[in-house]
Design a protein around this motif. Structure first.
Motif, PDB file in Angstrom:
ATOM      1  N   LEU A 113       0.734  -1.309   0.044  1.00  0.00           N
ATOM      2  CA  LEU A 113      -0.157  -0.033   0.159  1.00  0.00           C
ATOM      3  C   LEU A 113       1.055   1.205   0.046  1.00  0.00           C
ATOM      4  O   LEU A 113       0.500   2.159  -0.574  1.00  0.00           O
ATOM      5  CB  LEU A 113      -0.912   0.026   1.262  1.00  0.00           C
ATOM      6  N   CYS A 114       1.975   1.211   0.966  1.00  0.00           N
ATOM      7  CA  CYS A 114       2.995   2.475   0.858  1.00  0.00           C
ATOM      8  C   CYS A 114       3.697   2.577  -0.639  1.00  0.00           C
ATOM      9  O   CYS A 114       3.877   3.433  -1.149  1.00  0.00           O
ATOM     10  CB  CYS A 114       3.954   2.148   1.791  1.00  0.00           C
ATOM     11  N   VAL A 115       3.949   1.433  -1.424  1.00  0.00           N
ATOM     12  CA  VAL A 115       4.485   1.408  -2.747  1.00  0.00           C
ATOM     13  C   VAL A 115       3.392   2.038  -3.668  1.00  0.00           C
ATOM     14  O   VAL A 115       3.943   3.050  -4.438  1.00  0.00           O
ATOM     15  CB  VAL A 115       5.180   0.001  -3.088  1.00  0.00           C
ATOM     16  N   ASP A 116       2.219   1.644  -3.582  1.00  0.00           N
ATOM     17  CA  ASP A 116       1.203   2.352  -4.371  1.00  0.00           C
ATOM     18  C   ASP A 116       0.978   3.613  -4.282  1.00  0.00           C
ATOM     19  O   ASP A 116       0.614   4.445  -5.286  1.00  0.00           O
ATOM     20  CB  ASP A 116      -0.186   1.784  -3.928  1.00  0.00           C
ATOM     21  N   ASN A 117       0.853   4.164  -3.018  1.00  0.00           N
ATOM     22  CA  ASN A 117       0.944   5.450  -2.633  1.00  0.00           C
ATOM     23  C   ASN A 117       2.161   6.623  -3.705  1.00  0.00           C
ATOM     24  O   ASN A 117       1.553   7.449  -3.817  1.00  0.00           O
ATOM     25  CB  ASN A 117       1.249   5.437  -1.228  1.00  0.00           C
ATOM     26  N   ILE A 118       3.301   5.835  -3.683  1.00  0.00           N
ATOM     27  CA  ILE A 118       4.218   6.765  -4.238  1.00  0.00           C
ATOM     28  C   ILE A 118       4.071   6.400  -5.860  1.00  0.00           C
ATOM     29  O   ILE A 118       4.308   7.185  -6.694  1.00  0.00           O
ATOM     30  CB  ILE A 118       5.631   6.403  -3.946  1.00  0.00           C
ATOM     31  N   LEU A 119       3.677   5.294  -6.455  1.00  0.00           N
ATOM     32  CA  LEU A 119       3.451   5.012  -7.626  1.00  0.00           C
ATOM     33  C   LEU A 119       2.319   5.676  -8.377  1.00  0.00           C
ATOM     34  O   LEU A 119       2.171   5.776  -9.600  1.00  0.00           O
ATOM     35  CB  LEU A 119       3.372   3.505  -8.084  1.00  0.00           C
ATOM     36  N   ASP A 120       1.341   6.063  -7.515  1.00  0.00           N
ATOM     37  CA  ASP A 120      -0.003   6.887  -8.167  1.00  0.00           C
ATOM     38  C   ASP A 120       0.234   8.131  -7.353  1.00  0.00           C
ATOM     39  O   ASP A 120      -0.657   8.452  -6.406  1.00  0.00           O
ATOM     40  CB  ASP A 120      -1.233   5.931  -7.629  1.00  0.00           C
ATOM     41  N   LEU A 121       0.910   9.043  -7.919  1.00  0.00           N
ATOM     42  CA  LEU A 121       0.852  10.198  -7.205  1.00  0.00           C
ATOM     43  C   LEU A 121      -0.261  11.344  -7.654  1.00  0.00           C
ATOM     44  O   LEU A 121      -0.182  12.454  -7.353  1.00  0.00           O
ATOM     45  CB  LEU A 121       2.230  11.192  -7.829  1.00  0.00           C
ATOM     46  N   SER A 122      -1.125  10.976  -8.303  1.00  0.00           N
ATOM     47  CA  SER A 122      -2.486  11.598  -8.407  1.00  0.00           C
ATOM     48  C   SER A 122      -2.922  11.956  -6.973  1.00  0.00           C
ATOM     49  O   SER A 122      -3.751  13.160  -6.762  1.00  0.00           O
ATOM     50  CB  SER A 122      -3.645  11.013  -9.195  1.00  0.00           C
ATOM     51  N   ILE A 156      -2.944   5.668   4.721  1.00  0.00           N
ATOM     52  CA  ILE A 156      -2.712   4.391   4.326  1.00  0.00           C
ATOM     53  C   ILE A 156      -3.065   3.379   5.598  1.00  0.00           C
ATOM     54  O   ILE A 156      -3.806   2.388   5.352  1.00  0.00           O
ATOM     55  CB  ILE A 156      -1.230   4.289   4.330  1.00  0.00           C
ATOM     56  N   GLU A 157      -3.041   4.014   6.802  1.00  0.00           N
ATOM     57  CA  GLU A 157      -3.430   3.122   7.742  1.00  0.00           C
ATOM     58  C   GLU A 157      -5.273   3.008   7.828  1.00  0.00           C
ATOM     59  O   GLU A 157      -5.446   1.971   8.182  1.00  0.00           O
ATOM     60  CB  GLU A 157      -3.294   3.809   8.988  1.00  0.00           C
TER      61      GLU A 157
END
Ligand code: FES
Ligand SMILES: [Fe+2]
Length: 341
Positions: free
Chosen positions: A149-158, A297-298
């Motif tokens: 989920l933390c990785v998704d957060n950076i890969l989708d910077l929208s 994220i939490e």
């Protein structure tokens, strides 16, 4: 839970572990103690004495070895028992050790087969060590969410446009189609937005910015969870390098299935001698991550509970292209590791 094991994870920033120091941290569900001897060399052991399971991190460093505080067994940096005040040095008294390497201002750990570890496989983040102190900052946050989920957060910077509208966002990412490319080692996503308003945080720091600039963001992901992030605010029509460029790093190491060590670092090519600006930027970024990203994220993790991401049938959007490719690549790597190929 399965984690990729034959790969490098960040265990700590180098400056978190002083000479003759210890740092206890749970990584991939395993308690680990990182040790730096007085000569500066780093080692990592399972943080559990094989006798009665006391944390070795509660023990005492004696030169190159660590003494358990409970009944005095002493272990060398590779985990061999080198002193047993109660009897002979039986082979079974050893504690498991991990391969470690120090690069790019960080301590990296390999939690799989140590004979396969090769520091040359650490992604190239040389810009982190090259940056002057006044244009570098780094930090560590604890996230109560799965590392993917933390990785998704950076890969989708929208998400910056909605979660950080008054600082990092401004609509530029959402308004741009992203371009996703991949090679053997990495997956990259780029957003290029011509002629847009610069992000509010940069405007507040650099008053002389033109009102309209180009905005370029590139994230390059390396397995399992290392990302270099370039974000550039460029006077219209100029080359990226001529703009205000931040070259950052975002690196996630699973702590448990539902928690993550989040390591981040930032460098920049503007006002590089301005230590006060550097401190202000570092403080602001950390505040944004801690008060906006981490809580979101939490909450996502709480809503997902124990359920696996795909089992919840996410209704994906075009902005999920890169995160989904990364999740698939990780699945392939995990499958390959499981079959030994
Ligand atoms: S628990 Fe470590 S020596 Fe007994
Ligand atoms: Fe964010």
């Amino acid at each position: 839970v399965s984690y990729l094991r034959n790969t490098w994870y960040v265990a700590a920033w180098s400056d978190e572990l002083p000479p003759a120091g210890m740092l206890a941290r749970t990584l991939l569900d395993e308690p680990v103690v990182l040790i730096r001897n007085s000569a500066g060399a780093v080692s990592a052991l399972v943080d559990r004495c094989p006798h009665r399971f006391a944390p070795l991190s509660a023990g005492v460093l004696r030169g190159d070895s660590i003494q358990c505080r409970y009944h005095g067994l002493e272990f060398s940096s590779d985990g061999r028992c080198v002193r047993n005040p109660h009897g002979p040095l039986a082979a079974g008294l050893a504690v498991k050790g991990f391969a470690v390497a120090e690069a790019h201002r960080a301590i990296w750990i390999w939690m799989g087969d140590a004979s396969k570890s090769d520091p040359a496989q650490i992604p190239d983040l040389a810009y982190l060590s090259a940056a002057p102190a006044s244009a570098f900052s780094c930090g560590h946050l604890h996230s109560k969410g799965n590392y993917e989920l933390c990785v998704d957060n950076i890969l989708d910077l929208s998400h910056t446009d909605y979660l950080h509208p008054s600082t990092l966002g401004g609509g530029a990412v959402t308004s741009t189609h992203q371009k996703v490319t991949a090679d053997e080692q990495s997956i990259q996503v780029e957003w290029y937005c011509a002629n847009t308003r610069p992000a509010p945080l940069l405007v507040s720091l650099i008053p002389e910015l033109p009102p309209q600039t180009d905005f370029v963001t590139r994230v390059r992901w390396y397995a399992p969870a290392v990302m270099r992030l370039l974000s550039a605010t460029v006077p219209a029509g100029q080359a990226v390098e001529q703009g205000y460029v931040n070259l950052n790093a975002h690196m996630m190491t699973p702590e448990t299935r539902a928690s993550t060590h989040y390591f981040f670092a930032a460098t920049r090519n503007y006002c590089v001698d301005d230590a006060a600006l550097n401190a202000r930027l570092a403080e602001t970024r950390k505040h944004i991550f801690a008060t906006e990203d981490m809580p979101m994220i939490e909450r996502v993790q709480q809503r997902m509970g124990e359920r696996e991401f795909w089992s919840l049938e996410p209704r994906l959007l075009p902005v999920d292209d890169a995160p989904v490719r990364v999740r698939r690549r990780l699945q392939q790597l995990l499958a390959a590791e499981a079959t030994g190929s």
